[in-house]
Design a protein around this motif. Structure first.
Motif, PDB file in Angstrom:
ATOM      1  N   THR A 199       0.818  -1.210   0.000  1.00  0.00           N
ATOM      2  CA  THR A 199       0.000   0.000   0.000  1.00  0.00           C
ATOM      3  C   THR A 199       0.854   1.265   0.000  1.00  0.00           C
ATOM      4  O   THR A 199       0.638   2.174  -0.810  1.00  0.00           O
ATOM      5  CB  THR A 199      -0.929   0.024   1.227  1.00  0.00           C
ATOM      6  N   PHE A 200       1.816   1.328   0.893  1.00  0.00           N
ATOM      7  CA  PHE A 200       2.672   2.502   1.002  1.00  0.00           C
ATOM      8  C   PHE A 200       4.109   2.225   0.579  1.00  0.00           C
ATOM      9  O   PHE A 200       4.833   3.149   0.201  1.00  0.00           O
ATOM     10  CB  PHE A 200       2.651   3.027   2.447  1.00  0.00           C
ATOM     11  N   GLY A 201       4.520   0.968   0.629  1.00  0.00           N
ATOM     12  CA  GLY A 201       5.878   0.620   0.250  1.00  0.00           C
ATOM     13  C   GLY A 201       6.155   0.805  -1.225  1.00  0.00           C
ATOM     14  O   GLY A 201       7.232   1.279  -1.609  1.00  0.00           O
ATOM     15  N   TRP A 202       5.190   0.436  -2.058  1.00  0.00           N
ATOM     16  CA  TRP A 202       5.413   0.590  -3.503  1.00  0.00           C
ATOM     17  C   TRP A 202       5.557   2.055  -3.912  1.00  0.00           C
ATOM     18  O   TRP A 202       6.462   2.395  -4.670  1.00  0.00           O
ATOM     19  CB  TRP A 202       4.303  -0.110  -4.276  1.00  0.00           C
ATOM     20  N   LEU A 230      -4.108   4.399 -10.691  1.00  0.00           N
ATOM     21  CA  LEU A 230      -4.252   4.731  -9.276  1.00  0.00           C
ATOM     22  C   LEU A 230      -5.508   4.099  -8.693  1.00  0.00           C
ATOM     23  O   LEU A 230      -6.144   4.663  -7.797  1.00  0.00           O
ATOM     24  CB  LEU A 230      -4.293   6.253  -9.088  1.00  0.00           C
ATOM     25  N   ALA A 231      -5.883   2.943  -9.222  1.00  0.00           N
ATOM     26  CA  ALA A 231      -7.013   2.184  -8.690  1.00  0.00           C
ATOM     27  C   ALA A 231      -8.324   2.965  -8.711  1.00  0.00           C
ATOM     28  O   ALA A 231      -9.211   2.728  -7.900  1.00  0.00           O
ATOM     29  CB  ALA A 231      -6.709   1.687  -7.272  1.00  0.00           C
ATOM     30  N   HIS A 238       1.864   4.342 -11.451  1.00  0.00           N
ATOM     31  CA  HIS A 238       1.062   4.916 -10.369  1.00  0.00           C
ATOM     32  C   HIS A 238       1.262   6.427 -10.211  1.00  0.00           C
ATOM     33  O   HIS A 238       1.440   6.947  -9.120  1.00  0.00           O
ATOM     34  CB  HIS A 238       1.350   4.192  -9.048  1.00  0.00           C
ATOM     35  N   MET A 239       1.254   7.117 -11.335  1.00  0.00           N
ATOM     36  CA  MET A 239       1.224   8.585 -11.390  1.00  0.00           C
ATOM     37  C   MET A 239       2.418   9.240 -10.691  1.00  0.00           C
ATOM     38  O   MET A 239       2.288  10.290 -10.048  1.00  0.00           O
ATOM     39  CB  MET A 239      -0.083   9.095 -10.771  1.00  0.00           C
ATOM     40  N   GLY A 240       3.598   8.633 -10.848  1.00  0.00           N
ATOM     41  CA  GLY A 240       4.761   9.245 -10.226  1.00  0.00           C
ATOM     42  C   GLY A 240       4.847   9.053  -8.735  1.00  0.00           C
ATOM     43  O   GLY A 240       5.611   9.743  -8.048  1.00  0.00           O
ATOM     44  N   ALA A 241       4.031   8.113  -8.209  1.00  0.00           N
ATOM     45  CA  ALA A 241       4.099   7.712  -6.807  1.00  0.00           C
ATOM     46  C   ALA A 241       3.904   8.902  -5.863  1.00  0.00           C
ATOM     47  O   ALA A 241       2.917   9.617  -5.960  1.00  0.00           O
ATOM     48  CB  ALA A 241       5.416   6.977  -6.547  1.00  0.00           C
TER      49      ALA A 241
END
Length: 338
Positions: A184-187, A268-269, A216-219
Motif C-alpha cells: 500500500t505505502f511501500g510501492w 491509481l485504482a 502509479h502517477m509518479g508515486a
C-alpha cells in the motif's frame, strides 16, 4: 473513444507455466493463480470485448524475472516472455498494438543482447525494469549500459515498476512488513526512492533523451511537490558525511525540474484526487492512460471502468483528455495514429 492502456500486465501461458515450475517460492505467485485474465488469453479477449476502442500495451507482470531465476536461467525466461508477447501482438494487433520487452536484469550482458533482439527483431516499443534488482539500486553502475542503450541506441522508453515484498520490514526491530504496508505505502515509496536515485545520479544530465514511465502517477512525488521543490533546494544541509551541497551546486537545474522529466500513468485504482494531483505537477503531455489490468477486485474489468470515470469527471479540455487516453502513448511509442 480510443483508449490505449499503457501499463497492462500479462503472464503469457507458456511463460506462466515455465515460471510456475522454476519459482522457488510458490507463495510468491499465490495471487497470480487466482486471476485467469492474467494468463488466459481467451478470458482477456472476452473481457476486452466489453470495452469498445480499448487496447493494451502488454507488459510482463510481477514477479521480476531476476527474482524467479538465477543469471544462468533468466535469459531464457526473458526470451520466452518476449517471444510469447510478440505472438499475442501479431495475432491480435487490434487489441494489443505493442508490447514492452522484459530483460534478465541479473545478467547484464544477456539483458543488453535481449534488448537488441526484442527491439530490432521483435519490434518491442520499450523495456521494463523494476525499481531494484534483487535489492540493488538501478543507479548501480553495472546497470548503466542498459539505460544508455535504451536511450541513445534504441530511443525507446523505459517502463519502471515497483518491486518490494513483505520481507522489507517497516521497522528495524521486525523481520517483515505487516498488514501489506509493503504494498500500500511501500510501492509508492519504492518508486519515489528510485526516481530520486536517478535524479541525483544525474541520469537526465547524462542521458538528456531518456524517457522513464513511472507507474502509479509518479508515486509520492506530485503530493510532495513542496518537499522535492523548496525542500530539496536545501539538499545537503541535513548531511555532514557527504558533500551533497556540492552535488546540488553542480546540477544545472533544480531537483524538482528533474522530477518533472518523468512520464507517469493513471493507474491509481480509480482514485480521482491522485490523478488531479499528478496533472497539477506533471505536464499533461507526459501522462499516459493505464489501468494496472487485471489487478483489481474483479480480476480485470473494474479499473477499466473506474479509471476512465475518474479521468472524465475532471472535465479536462478535450485535447488534454485525448492526449492522456491515446495521443501521448502514440507519440512516445512512435506508433501510427490509426
Amino acid at each position: 473513444m480510443r483508449k490505449i492502456d499503457s501499463y497492462a500486465h500479462i503472464l503469457p501461458k507458456a511463460y506462466f507455466d515455465r515460471m510456475a515450475t522454476i519459482a522457488k517460492d510458490k507463495g510468491a505467485i499465490k495471487r497470480w493463480l487466482t486471476i485467469p485474465v492474467l494468463y488466459d488469453l481467451d478470458a482477456r479477449l472476452r473481457m476486452m470485448e466489453g470495452f469498445p476502442g480499448y487496447q493494451q500495451i502488454l507488459t510482463l507482470s510481477n514477479p521480476p524475472i531476476e527474482m524467479i531465476a538465477g543469471p544462468e536461467d533468466s535469459p531464457e525466461l526473458a526470451r520466452l516472455a518476449n517471444d510469447e508477447m510478440t505472438k499475442i501482438r501479431d495475432a491480435h494487433p487490434d487489441k494489443f498494438p505493442a508490447f514492452v520487452a522484459s530483460l534478465p536484469m541479473n545478467n547484464v550482458p544477456a539483458a543488453l543482447a535481449e534488448m537488441d533482439r526484442a527491439i530490432t527483431e521483435l519490434g518491442a516499443r520499450g523495456i521494463q525494469v523494476f525499481t531494484n534488482v534483487n535489492g540493488r539500486p538501478l543507479d548501480d553502475p553495472e546497470f548503466w549500459p542498459l539505460f544508455e542503450a535504451a536511450s541513445e541506441k534504441h530511443d525507446v522508453p523505459v517502463w519502471m515498476h515497483p518491486a518490494r515484498g513483505a520481507g522489507m520490514a517497516d521497522y528495524s526491530s521486525e523481520t517483515k512488513s505487516k498488514f501489506e504496508i509493503w504494498w500500500t505505502f511501500g510501492w509508492p515509496y519504492e518508486t519515489s526512492a528510485a526516481m530520486a536515485r536517478m535524479v541525483f545520479s544525474r541520469f537526465f544530465d547524462r542521458l538528456p533523451d531518456l524517457k522513464v514511465i513511472t507507474h502509479h502517477m509518479g508515486a509520492m512525488i506530485p503530493y510532495f511537490d513542496g518537499r522535492v521543490g523548496p525542500g530539496l533546494d536545501q539538499f545537503g544541509s541535513r548531511t555532514s558525511d557527504e558533500d551533497y551541497e556540492g552535488l546540488l551546486a553542480s546540477m544545472p537545474h533544480r531537483p524538482i525540474d528533474y522530477f518533472k522529466r518523468f512520464y507517469v500513468d493513471t493507474a491509481l485504482a480509480g482514485g480521482k484526487s491522485g490523478i488531479r494531483c499528478g496533472l497539477d505537477f506533471f505536464d499533461a503531455r507526459q501522462v499516459l492512460f493505464a489501468t494496472d489490468c487485471p489487478f483489481d477486485p474483479e480480476g480485470g474489468p473494474m479499473f477499466l471502468r473506474t479509471i476512465p470515470q475518474a479521468i472524465d469527471e475532471l472535465n479536462l479540455p478535450q485535447e488534454v483528455q485525448d492526449g492522456i487516453y491515446f495521443g501521448n502513448a502514440l507519440r512516445l511509442l512512435k506508433m501510427k495514429c490509426c
